[in-house]
Each structure stands twice: as structure tokens, then as C-alpha cells.
Enzyme design. Sequence first.
Site, PDB file in Angstrom:
ATOM      1  N   ARG A 231       0.848  -1.191   0.000  1.00  0.00           N
ATOM      2  CA  ARG A 231       0.000   0.000   0.000  1.00  0.00           C
ATOM      3  C   ARG A 231       0.885   1.244   0.000  1.00  0.00           C
ATOM      4  O   ARG A 231       1.854   1.318   0.773  1.00  0.00           O
ATOM      5  CB  ARG A 231      -0.909   0.019   1.246  1.00  0.00           C
ATOM      6  CG  ARG A 231      -2.090  -0.938   1.150  1.00  0.00           C
ATOM      7  CD  ARG A 231      -3.064  -0.508   0.055  1.00  0.00           C
ATOM      8  NE  ARG A 231      -4.235  -1.347  -0.057  1.00  0.00           N
ATOM      9  CZ  ARG A 231      -4.379  -2.351  -0.928  1.00  0.00           C
ATOM     10  NH1 ARG A 231      -3.398  -2.656  -1.756  1.00  0.00           N
ATOM     11  NH2 ARG A 231      -5.507  -3.024  -0.987  1.00  0.00           N
ATOM     12  N   GLU A 260      -2.218   7.410  -5.379  1.00  0.00           N
ATOM     13  CA  GLU A 260      -2.324   6.751  -6.696  1.00  0.00           C
ATOM     14  C   GLU A 260      -3.760   6.565  -7.159  1.00  0.00           C
ATOM     15  O   GLU A 260      -4.013   6.350  -8.345  1.00  0.00           O
ATOM     16  CB  GLU A 260      -1.675   5.367  -6.644  1.00  0.00           C
ATOM     17  CG  GLU A 260      -2.506   4.385  -5.798  1.00  0.00           C
ATOM     18  CD  GLU A 260      -1.944   2.975  -5.704  1.00  0.00           C
ATOM     19  OE1 GLU A 260      -0.745   2.823  -5.495  1.00  0.00           O
ATOM     20  OE2 GLU A 260      -2.757   2.029  -5.830  1.00  0.00           O
ATOM     21  N   HIS A 292       0.323  -0.521  -9.748  1.00  0.00           N
ATOM     22  CA  HIS A 292      -0.472  -1.422  -8.905  1.00  0.00           C
ATOM     23  C   HIS A 292      -0.952  -2.639  -9.710  1.00  0.00           C
ATOM     24  O   HIS A 292      -2.148  -2.946  -9.758  1.00  0.00           O
ATOM     25  CB  HIS A 292      -1.643  -0.668  -8.278  1.00  0.00           C
ATOM     26  CG  HIS A 292      -2.099  -1.258  -6.978  1.00  0.00           C
ATOM     27  ND1 HIS A 292      -2.591  -0.507  -5.946  1.00  0.00           N
ATOM     28  CD2 HIS A 292      -2.138  -2.551  -6.538  1.00  0.00           C
ATOM     29  CE1 HIS A 292      -2.919  -1.304  -4.932  1.00  0.00           C
ATOM     30  NE2 HIS A 292      -2.644  -2.540  -5.273  1.00  0.00           N
TER      31      HIS A 292
HETATM   32  C1  COI Z   1      -5.892  -5.793  -3.393  1.00  0.00           C
HETATM   33  O1  COI Z   1      -6.502  -6.806  -3.763  1.00  0.00           O
HETATM   34  O2  COI Z   1      -6.002  -5.369  -2.219  1.00  0.00           O
HETATM   35  C2  COI Z   1      -5.013  -5.089  -4.335  1.00  0.00           C
HETATM   36  O3  COI Z   1      -4.127  -4.394  -3.903  1.00  0.00           O
HETATM   37  C3  COI Z   1      -5.314  -5.205  -5.807  1.00  0.00           C
HETATM   38  C4  COI Z   1      -6.445  -4.300  -6.160  1.00  0.00           C
HETATM   39  C5  COI Z   1      -6.078  -2.865  -6.050  1.00  0.00           C
HETATM   40  C6  COI Z   1      -7.005  -4.561  -7.535  1.00  0.00           C
END
Ligand code: COI
Length: 319
Positions: A231, A260, A292
Site C-alpha cells: 500500500r 495513486e 499497482h
Molecule cells: C488488493 O486486492 O487489495 C489489491 O491491492 C489489488 C487491487 C487494487 C485490484
Amino acid sequence: MKIAVYSCRKDEIHLFEQYGKEYDAELVLSPLPPTKETARLAEGCTAVDIITTPVGRELIDIWHSYGVKAIATRTVGYEHVDYEYAESLGISVSNVSYTPHTVAEYTVMAMLMAIRKMKAIITRYMGQDFSLKEIRGRELCNMTVGVIGTGKIGETVIRNLSGFGCRILAYDVFEKDSVRRFAEYCSLDALYREADLITLHTPALPETCGMINKNTIASMKDGVVLINMARGVLVNTADLIEALERGKVAAAALDVVEGESAIYYKDFKYKPVGHHEMAILQAMPNVIMTPHTAFFTDEAVGDMIRYSIEHCIKAGSGE
Ligand code: COI
């Protein structure tokens, strides 16, 4: 059961159709994100399936008035949903647990790319500069790697790393015996002090936000390499930039960055991005930035869709 699916990408449609049939769910697929303006899509639905868009009280109130009983985010992280409020109204909120290999493999790739100076090698090759200056790398087997967070993803990173022969230090508030087979748990201070390369695998919580900052960076080894696939808010970006400029941090690989959310997954080819820190980081030859995408594999997308529908069905029918 009728489920409103928000922010449905083209590459997800086929999978939603497949799992919708398998779970006998009627799906309302929309490319639009969940907002007050698009709330109506959920009229007559028992559950909503969302991805990364923030969902706050106003929207939850509207869905509640339509009789929505479940909000399923097809992500691991769920900090974008005001879940305490939803649950106070009797709406169940669920996240998914998709294959940890997707982020874990990407993390090892990012580590190797960072220590082998791959961004400089690739960009220089494109400019036909085939010289060896400034691209001598390091070997993972001779490094101490610090893994912060040993949940499913952190543990899988550790298992993947075990084949490289590096020393592995781990930190988590919950220690696991399965991790002790491959890594040595230690305090966060010791990890910062001893690791040559640090990788973050913790959720965004009040205690973890900004955990990588000028003070913690000061306690790290000179020339440390930082990897953040978790994160953006875990790292104070201004402090990281300052440390990269001084050489305190030798390299970084960042799949996530503070601020972001309005930028990643959109096309900015013809408009200014307006995120100055991102531009500074992207311009550094020793910083690898990706939007990401560590989660993005066939397997993980399938899991995200399958399990989010399953959660909608279970929660919507009171399980
Ligand atoms: C999540 O699954 O928590 C991720 O970081 C991926 C998502 C932002 C698609």
C-alpha cells in the site's frame, strides 16, 4: 440472487458470466464505478460487487434504502469501504483472498530487477548504450532480506526466497511456525538495522501508515533497497525521495504510491498526471514504478471474481 457489479473491466466480463452461471446469480454488469450517481444500478439487488473505489456513508445509505445486504470487494484490501458503518446497518462487508503467488512472484521479480539495475539496463539498451558503466549489480544469495508482514503474501515471498540462499528476517505482530522454517523472526528495529533489502507486506492500518519515514530510514543500512508492493500509504514518499537523492536508499521498486487512486488504471497519455512525487520517482534510474499491477494474473482475477460472487451469495442469504 441479483448482484450489481461495479467497475467491471472488459477482461472481467467473461469470468463474471462464467461464475454468475455457476453460482446461479443474476448479474448487472457495469463499467461504472460505485458513486451516488450510479447507486441506482443496485436497485432490486441483494448485493453489490465493487473493486477499489472508496465507498462511504452516503452511498451505503442509498444501497441500504434499496435493501442491499452485502458489499463484496473483489480485493484483499478493504480500507476503501466504510465497513464499520455498513455493518452497523446490518450490511455485511467482505474482501477476497486470491492466490498469494501473484503478488509474491511479482515481489521477487521486483527485488531482482532492483538489485540488478534492470531499469537502467533496459532503458540504456533502447538508446543503444551497451556499455557496462554503473550497471554492476548484487546477488540476492549474499543479502539479508527483511520481510515486514507475514500474512499469506509475505509468507509466500519468504518461501519463494528460500531457494535463493539469502538470509531472511521477518517481522509480524502474529508470528507463524510455518514461516519459522524459512526465516528468523526479529524485532522491527533489528530488521531495519540488519536488512540489505526490505519488502513490505502489511495492510494499511493506522499503525502502519507512514511506517517507512525519515526516522525509520535513518535506522536502516546505508544503501538499503526498498520494495513496496502493498500500500502506498505505508511509505512517506517525500522522505523516500530525500533518502534516494542522498543515496541512503540505493534503489526502490514501488507498485503502489501515496495518492495513486485517482491515477492508476487510467490512461494519462494525453493529459498531465499532476502527481509531482510520482514524476520525480519515475525519473530516477534506480526506481522501478509499476501501476499497482502486482495482483494482475489470470489466476488472481479468476479468484477475485469467483470469491466475491460466492461472498455475495452467502452473505445475501444470511450465511
Ligand atoms: C488488493 O486486492 O487489495 C489489491 O491491492 C489489488 C487491487 C487494487 C485490484
